[in-house]
Design an enzyme around this catalytic site. Structure first.
Site, PDB file in Angstrom:
ATOM      1  N   LYS A  65     -13.714  -8.479  -8.476  1.00 50.05           N
ATOM      2  CA  LYS A  65     -13.838  -7.158  -9.095  1.00 50.05           C
ATOM      3  C   LYS A  65     -12.479  -6.605  -9.520  1.00 50.05           C
ATOM      4  O   LYS A  65     -12.401  -5.777 -10.426  1.00 50.05           O
ATOM      5  CB  LYS A  65     -14.577  -6.186  -8.192  1.00 50.05           C
ATOM      6  CG  LYS A  65     -13.803  -5.700  -7.007  1.00 50.05           C
ATOM      7  CD  LYS A  65     -14.535  -4.539  -6.373  1.00 50.05           C
ATOM      8  CE  LYS A  65     -13.659  -3.960  -5.288  1.00 50.05           C
ATOM      9  NZ  LYS A  65     -13.948  -2.627  -4.909  1.00 50.05           N
ATOM     10  N   LYS A 105       0.828  -1.208   0.000  1.00 53.67           N
ATOM     11  CA  LYS A 105       0.000   0.000   0.000  1.00 53.67           C
ATOM     12  C   LYS A 105       0.862   1.257   0.000  1.00 53.67           C
ATOM     13  O   LYS A 105       0.514   2.254  -0.623  1.00 53.67           O
ATOM     14  CB  LYS A 105      -0.969  -0.006   1.173  1.00 53.67           C
ATOM     15  CG  LYS A 105      -2.102  -0.998   0.957  1.00 53.67           C
ATOM     16  CD  LYS A 105      -2.998  -1.098   2.171  1.00 53.67           C
ATOM     17  CE  LYS A 105      -4.031  -2.204   1.990  1.00 53.67           C
ATOM     18  NZ  LYS A 105      -4.761  -2.432   3.249  1.00 53.67           N
ATOM     19  N   LYS A 113     -10.847 -16.996 -11.384  1.00 52.91           N
ATOM     20  CA  LYS A 113     -11.501 -16.418 -10.218  1.00 52.91           C
ATOM     21  C   LYS A 113     -12.399 -15.241 -10.563  1.00 52.91           C
ATOM     22  O   LYS A 113     -11.986 -14.338 -11.288  1.00 52.91           O
ATOM     23  CB  LYS A 113     -10.423 -15.971  -9.228  1.00 52.91           C
ATOM     24  CG  LYS A 113     -10.941 -15.682  -7.867  1.00 52.91           C
ATOM     25  CD  LYS A 113      -9.818 -15.506  -6.858  1.00 52.91           C
ATOM     26  CE  LYS A 113     -10.359 -14.923  -5.574  1.00 52.91           C
ATOM     27  NZ  LYS A 113      -9.785 -13.664  -5.203  1.00 52.91           N
TER      28      LYS A 113
END
Ligand code: TRP
Length: 331
Positions: free
Chosen positions: A197, A111, A194
């Protein structure tokens, strides 16, 4: 009876993959264990400090979980920020979390790389907040995917460290729980294995998708130019369509298209049309419930209040005991 706790990201709508994966198991587990499900809205601020509509995001997740079948009378379904005790435990656990271990955390490094202009303290202490979520109810089973394993390990570290530092056998060790053979994996429409989103909009079918959207997505699903040999092995994208069909269509329907495939007589257009209708048949009642519950603000307010009350009852007991163990005393 185990104490199960699941934290739900406050962004993102539920898709078929979520439904047949975790949610179906949650619905079953809520009758068998002491279950806590909460929407992690505090956590969302670590990456989205000024969300466009935090309340709407949280509401949508709440509505969809209720529509899918989480029973707020049985499980404890709550919103993280409704339980301020979590913030207090986070503060106390944070005193014994070390900079080095937090900096080494994979999700932190990832991140930090993605948002170099906002490497805030919350991002660094994300695992401490997550440990507080879990430890506050003394949960021992936490259904999470592989990407959360390290966070779980840190929750165990913080809990064990607390026990050791204050010489108390207090927090149990929480373990990641994957549903094993009960976990049905739903593949994506783009040929990947898979549904999710992150792989792009057209890859996933959402429970709230309108029939017209579902038809469009299914018709555009990746296929190939068709089988050329009798009984040949299906390439991944074709296998995917069959696997989705297996969860929404009747056995006869699957068998019918399987036979056509094996005889090299399949027309993918026909199969997709059938698949789209069967998906719509499956999701329509859910979509209608989503709309209905979404319009019922009085009900949602009752659910949130009840969830907060139940969660705070458990959380305040823990915080009270933790304060006593550390040595805070009332005058
Ligand atoms: N980190 C989790 C995720 O990204 C969400 C989460 C926050 C969570 N607190 C939790 C999951 C506690 C399990 C338990 O999906």
């Amino acid at each position: 009876m185990e104490t199960v706790l699941s934290g739900i990201r406050s962004t993102g709508n539920l898709h078929l993959g979520n439904y047949f994966g975790a949610i179906k198991n949650f619905i079953k587990m809520q009758h068998e264990h002491r279950c806590f499900f909460f929407i992690a809205d505090y956590h969302s601020l670590t990456t989205h400090p000024t969300p466009a509509d935090l309340h709407q995001n949280v509401k949508q997740v709440l509505v969809e979980y209720l529509a899918a079948g989480i029973d707020p009378e049985i499980a404890t379904l709550y919103i993280q920020s409704d339980v301020p005790e979590v913030a207090e435990l986070y503060l106390l656990l944070g005193m014994n979390a070390y900079m080095g271990e937090l900096e080494r955390c994979t999700t932190f490094k990832e991140k930090a790389r993605k948002q170099p202009d906002n490497i805030n303290a919350g991002l660094l202490t994300y695992p401490v907040l997550m440990a507080a979520d879990i430890l506050i109810h003394k949960a021992n089973k936490v259904p999470v995917g592989k990407d959360q394993e390290q966070h779980l390990e840190m929750a165990r570290t913080f809990g064990n460290r607390f026990n050791r530092l204050y010489k108390a056998d207090y927090f149990p060790e929480p373990y990641a729980f994957n549903f094993g053979s009960d976990l049905v994996k739903i593949p994506g429409l783009d040929g990947s294995t898979k549904m999710g989103k992150s792989e792009g909009e057209a890859n996933a079918i959402y429970l709230a998708d309108e029939p017209s959207v579902i038809r469009k997505k299914v018709m555009r699903a990746v296929t190939d130019s068709g089988p050329v040999e009798m009984n040949q092995v299906k390439p991944q994208p074709i296998e995917n369509l069959f696997n989705i069909m297996k969860v929404v269509s009747s056995e006869d329907t699957v068998k019918h298209f399987d036979e056509l495939y094996n005889k090299c007589e399949i027309r993918y257009g026909d199969m997709k049309k059938q698949l789209a209708e069967d998906i719509i048949g499956f999701t329509s009642p859910l979509r209608e419930r989503i709309v209905e519950i979404g319009a019922d603000n009085a009900y949602l307010s009752r659910v949130a209040k009840m969830g907060a009350e139940k969660a705070r009852e458990s959380a305040s007991k823990t915080v009270k005991e933790v304060r006593e163990i550390i040595g805070f005393k009332p005058f």
